[in-house]
Design a protein around this motif. Structure first.
Motif, short mmCIF file in Angstrom:
data_model
loop_
_atom_site.label_atom_id
_atom_site.label_comp_id
_atom_site.label_asym_id
_atom_site.label_seq_id
_atom_site.Cartn_x
_atom_site.Cartn_y
_atom_site.Cartn_z
N MET A 157 0.85 -1.18 0.00
CA MET A 157 0.00 0.00 0.00
C MET A 157 0.89 1.24 0.00
O MET A 157 1.84 1.34 0.75
CB MET A 157 -0.90 -0.02 1.23
CG MET A 157 -1.84 1.14 1.29
SD MET A 157 -2.91 1.18 2.73
CE MET A 157 -3.68 -0.41 2.65
N THR A 158 0.58 2.19 -0.84
CA THR A 158 1.33 3.42 -0.96
C THR A 158 0.81 4.45 0.04
O THR A 158 -0.38 4.54 0.28
CB THR A 158 1.18 4.00 -2.38
OG1 THR A 158 1.55 3.00 -3.32
CG2 THR A 158 2.04 5.21 -2.58
N LEU A 159 1.72 5.24 0.56
CA LEU A 159 1.38 6.31 1.48
C LEU A 159 1.28 7.62 0.71
O LEU A 159 2.08 7.88 -0.19
CB LEU A 159 2.45 6.44 2.55
CG LEU A 159 2.39 7.65 3.45
CD1 LEU A 159 1.16 7.57 4.35
CD2 LEU A 159 3.64 7.74 4.28
N MET A 160 0.29 8.43 1.04
CA MET A 160 0.14 9.74 0.42
C MET A 160 0.03 10.81 1.49
O MET A 160 -0.84 10.74 2.35
CB MET A 160 -1.11 9.78 -0.46
CG MET A 160 -1.26 11.09 -1.20
SD MET A 160 -2.69 11.04 -2.29
CE MET A 160 -3.69 12.31 -1.57
N GLY A 161 0.93 11.77 1.45
CA GLY A 161 0.84 12.94 2.32
C GLY A 161 0.03 14.00 1.59
O GLY A 161 0.31 14.31 0.44
N LEU A 162 -0.99 14.51 2.24
CA LEU A 162 -1.84 15.54 1.65
C LEU A 162 -1.73 16.81 2.47
O LEU A 162 -2.18 16.85 3.62
CB LEU A 162 -3.30 15.08 1.60
CG LEU A 162 -4.31 16.12 1.12
CD1 LEU A 162 -4.02 16.54 -0.32
CD2 LEU A 162 -5.73 15.59 1.26
N VAL A 163 -1.10 17.83 1.92
CA VAL A 163 -0.95 19.11 2.60
C VAL A 163 -2.09 20.01 2.13
O VAL A 163 -2.26 20.22 0.93
CB VAL A 163 0.41 19.75 2.29
CG1 VAL A 163 0.54 21.12 2.96
CG2 VAL A 163 1.55 18.83 2.73
N ALA B 41 12.54 8.32 -3.27
CA ALA B 41 12.74 6.92 -2.87
C ALA B 41 11.43 6.13 -2.92
O ALA B 41 11.41 4.96 -2.58
CB ALA B 41 13.33 6.86 -1.46
N ARG B 42 10.36 6.81 -3.30
CA ARG B 42 9.02 6.21 -3.42
C ARG B 42 8.50 5.67 -2.09
O ARG B 42 7.75 4.71 -2.05
CB ARG B 42 9.01 5.12 -4.49
CG ARG B 42 9.31 5.69 -5.85
CD ARG B 42 9.30 4.62 -6.90
NE ARG B 42 9.81 5.18 -8.14
CZ ARG B 42 9.14 5.22 -9.26
NH1 ARG B 42 7.94 4.74 -9.32
NH2 ARG B 42 9.66 5.73 -10.33
N ARG B 43 8.95 6.32 -1.00
CA ARG B 43 8.39 5.97 0.31
C ARG B 43 6.96 6.46 0.39
O ARG B 43 6.14 5.88 1.07
CB ARG B 43 9.23 6.59 1.43
CG ARG B 43 10.59 5.93 1.57
CD ARG B 43 11.37 6.44 2.74
NE ARG B 43 10.65 6.13 3.97
CZ ARG B 43 10.61 6.95 5.01
NH1 ARG B 43 11.21 8.10 4.99
NH2 ARG B 43 9.95 6.61 6.09
N PHE B 44 6.69 7.60 -0.23
CA PHE B 44 5.32 8.09 -0.32
C PHE B 44 5.19 9.14 -1.39
O PHE B 44 6.18 9.63 -1.92
CB PHE B 44 4.80 8.61 1.02
CG PHE B 44 5.58 9.76 1.62
CD1 PHE B 44 6.55 9.53 2.58
CD2 PHE B 44 5.31 11.06 1.25
CE1 PHE B 44 7.25 10.59 3.13
CE2 PHE B 44 5.99 12.11 1.81
CZ PHE B 44 6.97 11.87 2.76
N ASP B 45 3.94 9.45 -1.72
CA ASP B 45 3.61 10.50 -2.67
C ASP B 45 3.16 11.72 -1.87
O ASP B 45 2.72 11.59 -0.74
CB ASP B 45 2.44 10.07 -3.56
CG ASP B 45 2.78 8.86 -4.41
OD1 ASP B 45 3.93 8.75 -4.87
OD2 ASP B 45 1.89 8.02 -4.60
N MET B 46 3.25 12.88 -2.49
CA MET B 46 2.74 14.10 -1.87
C MET B 46 1.74 14.74 -2.80
O MET B 46 1.91 14.74 -4.01
CB MET B 46 3.87 15.09 -1.60
CG MET B 46 4.73 14.70 -0.44
SD MET B 46 5.73 16.08 0.10
CE MET B 46 4.49 17.09 0.88
N ASP B 47 0.71 15.30 -2.19
CA ASP B 47 -0.28 16.03 -2.96
C ASP B 47 -0.64 17.28 -2.16
O ASP B 47 -0.42 17.33 -0.95
CB ASP B 47 -1.52 15.16 -3.20
CG ASP B 47 -2.31 15.62 -4.41
OD1 ASP B 47 -1.99 16.70 -4.98
OD2 ASP B 47 -3.26 14.94 -4.77
N PHE B 48 -1.19 18.25 -2.85
CA PHE B 48 -1.52 19.53 -2.22
C PHE B 48 -2.92 19.94 -2.61
O PHE B 48 -3.36 19.68 -3.73
CB PHE B 48 -0.52 20.61 -2.67
CG PHE B 48 0.87 20.33 -2.20
CD1 PHE B 48 1.34 20.88 -1.02
CD2 PHE B 48 1.71 19.50 -2.91
CE1 PHE B 48 2.61 20.59 -0.56
CE2 PHE B 48 2.98 19.20 -2.47
CZ PHE B 48 3.43 19.76 -1.29
#
Length: 129
Positions: free
Chosen positions: A1-7, A28-35
């Protein structure tokens, strides 16, 4: 499962330093970021996240349409599985109390201490080294 940080913040100047601080993790593809800049956009991002594990970081206390504290319980209802971190622009007691009442997992005060933010995210996800 991928982690996504949403700011979520209505100030456009929060995105560049956030991307800079998390660049190694994203690379490093530890997680994605979105805004997202407002509540409607944030709700859409939450739905679009699908099965990805989501870490909402609600930075905008006073945003158009819906404030960060007002958005927090809606975010919690949609994604009860993940931590929610609020970043408060003001250190007054009432703002802190509101974040606590709305079940924020952590409350940081601007300016953002990215070292602590990264540590908090990793600790809450059980990935801290």
């Amino acid at each position: 499962m991928t982690l996504m940080g949403l700011v979520v913040d209505d100030e456009p100047d929060i995105e560049p330093p956030s991307r800079q601080q998390f660049r190694r993790d994203v690379r490093a593809r530890r997680f994605d970021m979105d805004f997202a800049r407002w509540a409607k956009q944030a709700r859409r991002r939450v739905v679009e996240a699908g099965e990805r594990r989501l870490v909402p970081i609600l930075s905008g206390t006073h945003m158009p349409g819906m404030s960060g504290p007002d958005m927090l319980p809606r975010m919690r209802a949609r994604r009860p599985d993940g931590p929610i971190i609020t970043i408060l622009a003001y250190g007054d007691n009432r703002t802190h109390e509101t974040a606590l009442e709305q079940r924020a997992d952590d409350r940081l005060i601007n300016p953002i201490d990215f070292v602590r933010l990264i540590y908090d995210v990793e600790t809450r996800l059980g990935t801290v080294a």
